[in-house]
Write a protein that holds these residues in place. Structure first.
Motif: not given
Length: 177
Positions: A108-128
């Motif tokens: 939610n507004g930041q990349p997601v770690p997958f071991f030693f790779v950063s996967l793209p996050g999503l645009p910040k969306n607090d209700p989601l």
């Protein structure tokens, strides 16, 4: 003698099981640390293994559709066959929903770690993020219940019925004749 699952199906099952049983304690440990690097590390492991479980379930379902599992023996009562099928499909569903909601929370507004790779996050969306968090928190209890039901069914077949049904998900222990 029962027909066995393919060696690939067995391998995917046991790797998924191992990843799931590793992933769950990671979040329990993370929740017991105050915000900081130690907590981030345990969440990193939980998120990485959660994505791994998601990929394994996709692989399992793909393999399952290409290589249907062996039918349960007709000696199994219809109610047990229905319970088994329902439990399996609900497990698949919840093991897909949990990583998706976890990704929506973590990304939610930041990349997601997958071991030693950063996967793209999503645009910040607090209700989601709130909806994903709610589903994820309640979904954990579905995971616990379904895993316990699956293990209880296995124990029942091994200890009570003694019907050898577990052997379908194990490699041969001795040469079959």
């Amino acid at each position: 003698m029962f027909q066995r699952y393919t060696a690939t199906a067995q391998l995917l099952h046991w790797i998924t099981t191992a990843a799931l049983f590793l992933m769950l304690p990671f979040v329990w440990v993370a929740e017991n640390f105050p915000p900081g690097p130690i907590r981030v590390y345990w969440y990193f492991l939980h998120e990485s293994f959660g994505i791994t479980v998601f990929l394994l379930v996709i692989a399992r379902l793909t393999w399952r559709f290409a290589h249907p599992p062996p039918a349960l023996p007709e000696s199994q009562p219809l109610a047990l066959r229905a319970l088994s099928a329902g439990t399996h499909w609900l497990l698949y569903a919840v093991l897909l929903v949990m990583p998706v909601t976890g990704y929506l929370m973590a990304g939610n507004g930041q990349p997601v770690p997958f071991f030693f790779v950063s996967l793209p996050g999503l645009p910040k969306n607090d209700p989601l993020g709130v909806v994903a968090d709610t589903i994820h928190v309640y979904g954990q209890f579905a995971v616990y219940a379904l895993v316990i039901l699956h293990i209880a069914g296995t124990v029942w077949h091994v200890a009570v019925r003694r019907d050898g049904l577990l052997n379908r998900m194990l490699p041969p222990q001795r040469p079959e004749v």
